[in-house]
Scaffold this motif. Structure first.
Motif, short mmCIF file in Angstrom:
data_model
loop_
_atom_site.label_atom_id
_atom_site.label_comp_id
_atom_site.label_asym_id
_atom_site.label_seq_id
_atom_site.Cartn_x
_atom_site.Cartn_y
_atom_site.Cartn_z
N ARG A 40 45.17 26.30 63.85
CA ARG A 40 44.13 25.60 64.58
C ARG A 40 42.76 26.13 64.17
O ARG A 40 42.51 27.33 64.14
CB ARG A 40 44.34 25.81 66.08
CG ARG A 40 43.38 25.02 66.94
CD ARG A 40 43.68 25.19 68.42
NE ARG A 40 43.21 26.45 68.96
CZ ARG A 40 41.96 26.68 69.35
NH1 ARG A 40 41.05 25.76 69.24
NH2 ARG A 40 41.63 27.86 69.86
N ILE A 51 39.16 27.31 64.65
CA ILE A 51 38.46 27.90 65.78
C ILE A 51 37.03 28.25 65.39
O ILE A 51 36.70 28.30 64.20
CB ILE A 51 39.20 29.15 66.33
CG1 ILE A 51 39.28 30.26 65.27
CG2 ILE A 51 40.59 28.78 66.84
CD1 ILE A 51 39.88 31.57 65.78
N ASN A 52 36.20 28.53 66.38
CA ASN A 52 34.82 28.91 66.08
C ASN A 52 34.68 30.44 66.15
O ASN A 52 35.63 31.15 66.50
CB ASN A 52 33.83 28.20 67.00
CG ASN A 52 33.97 28.60 68.45
OD1 ASN A 52 34.27 29.74 68.78
ND2 ASN A 52 33.73 27.64 69.35
N ALA A 90 33.04 32.46 68.18
CA ALA A 90 33.24 33.09 69.49
C ALA A 90 34.72 33.21 69.83
O ALA A 90 35.19 34.25 70.31
CB ALA A 90 32.51 32.31 70.58
N GLU A 91 35.49 32.15 69.58
CA GLU A 91 36.94 32.18 69.82
C GLU A 91 37.61 33.21 68.93
O GLU A 91 38.50 33.95 69.36
CB GLU A 91 37.56 30.80 69.57
CG GLU A 91 37.13 29.74 70.56
CD GLU A 91 37.53 28.34 70.13
OE1 GLU A 91 37.93 27.56 71.01
OE2 GLU A 91 37.43 28.01 68.91
N PHE A 92 37.17 33.27 67.68
CA PHE A 92 37.74 34.23 66.73
C PHE A 92 37.51 35.67 67.20
O PHE A 92 38.43 36.49 67.20
CB PHE A 92 37.13 34.04 65.34
CG PHE A 92 37.41 35.18 64.40
CD1 PHE A 92 38.67 35.37 63.87
CD2 PHE A 92 36.41 36.09 64.09
CE1 PHE A 92 38.93 36.44 63.03
CE2 PHE A 92 36.66 37.16 63.24
CZ PHE A 92 37.92 37.33 62.71
N ALA A 140 36.95 36.84 70.18
CA ALA A 140 37.77 37.13 71.37
C ALA A 140 39.22 37.34 70.96
O ALA A 140 39.89 38.27 71.42
CB ALA A 140 37.65 35.99 72.38
N TRP A 141 39.72 36.48 70.09
CA TRP A 141 41.10 36.58 69.63
C TRP A 141 41.31 37.89 68.85
O TRP A 141 42.28 38.61 69.09
CB TRP A 141 41.45 35.38 68.74
CG TRP A 141 42.79 35.49 68.10
CD1 TRP A 141 44.00 35.17 68.66
CD2 TRP A 141 43.07 35.99 66.79
NE1 TRP A 141 45.01 35.43 67.77
CE2 TRP A 141 44.47 35.94 66.62
CE3 TRP A 141 42.29 36.47 65.75
CZ2 TRP A 141 45.09 36.35 65.43
CZ3 TRP A 141 42.90 36.87 64.58
CH2 TRP A 141 44.29 36.81 64.44
N THR A 150 41.80 31.77 60.66
CA THR A 150 41.87 33.23 60.64
C THR A 150 42.74 33.68 59.49
O THR A 150 43.75 33.05 59.17
CB THR A 150 42.42 33.79 61.96
OG1 THR A 150 43.71 33.24 62.19
CG2 THR A 150 41.50 33.46 63.12
N ASP A 186 29.12 29.12 62.34
CA ASP A 186 29.97 29.08 63.53
C ASP A 186 31.46 29.07 63.20
O ASP A 186 32.29 29.21 64.10
CB ASP A 186 29.63 27.88 64.41
CG ASP A 186 30.13 28.07 65.83
OD1 ASP A 186 30.03 29.22 66.35
OD2 ASP A 186 30.66 27.10 66.41
N HIS A 187 31.82 28.96 61.92
CA HIS A 187 33.24 28.95 61.56
C HIS A 187 33.61 29.97 60.50
O HIS A 187 34.71 29.93 59.94
CB HIS A 187 33.66 27.53 61.12
CG HIS A 187 33.66 26.56 62.25
ND1 HIS A 187 32.59 25.75 62.52
CD2 HIS A 187 34.57 26.33 63.22
CE1 HIS A 187 32.86 25.03 63.60
NE2 HIS A 187 34.04 25.36 64.05
#
Length: 186
Positions: free
Chosen positions: A7, A9-10, A12-14, A16-17, A33, A78-79
């Motif tokens: 999936r 993701i951006n 910020a999501e990365f 956190a993950w 990722t 952002d990516h």
């Protein structure tokens, strides 16, 4: 690099993950990722030497900069978020809880067998998308050389450095090649 997620993701999501992972290092490239390969002792030792050389150079000139090894990310967009082997961030001190370098000026990657092409192509063009980046050093331990890419007016120029000293200006650092890549005993 090998994909570990499908999936898109951006950043910020990365971040956190990535913080939630028990071990391993990761980068985000175009929303995907990627796990970073384990490093050989030679690679880890080189990163330590590079950090020390940069930190010492900063201390010598009193530059308003900090040297970092591993861990601190560089957000391209952002990516895309990379984790270089070492970097120099200038300006205000990086907050203790930051995961990203806000003003990377010098970025260093040590070539490994799995990253050679990516470090010299995608990362090269991506890092220089950031206005703060003035120098990108690609360290080739097997050939005992440094590819020094630097921003010069509106161009990126490259020098092949094998001996002597290297000037990283801005921020005004002077580093001996032998501090980064030790002489090979004859």
């Amino acid at each position: 690099m090998s994909a570990t997620a499908q999936r898109r993701i951006n950043a910020a999501e990365f971040l956190a993950w990535a913080q939630s992972q028990e071990k391993g290092r990761y980068e985000l490239f175009r929303g995907e990722t990627f796990a970073m390969a384990p490093e050989r002792a030679e690679h880890v030792a080189a990163k330590a030497r590079i950090w020390r050389a940069l930190a010492d150079a900063i201390t010598r000139v009193g530059a308003p900069c900090e040297a970092f090894v591993d861990g601190l990310g560089v957000k391209i967009d952002d990516h895309t978020v990379y984790e270089p082997d070492a970097l120099v961030n200038c300006g205000d001190p990086v907050p203790a809880d930051s995961l990203l370098a806000p003003m990377p000026v010098v970025i260093v990657e040590v070539i490994s067998p799995t990253s050679r092409s990516f470090d010299k192509n995608s990362k090269l063009s991506d890092y220089f998308r950031l206005a703060s980046v003035k120098h990108y050093l690609v360290i080739d331990l097997s050939r005992r050389l440094i590819l020094h890419y630097r921003r010069q007016a509106d161009q990126i120029v490259v020098g092949i450095v094998k001996e002597g000293r290297m000037t990283l200006d801005p921020p005004g650092l002077d580093v001996a090649v032998d501090e980064i890549i030790p002489e090979i005993p004859a």
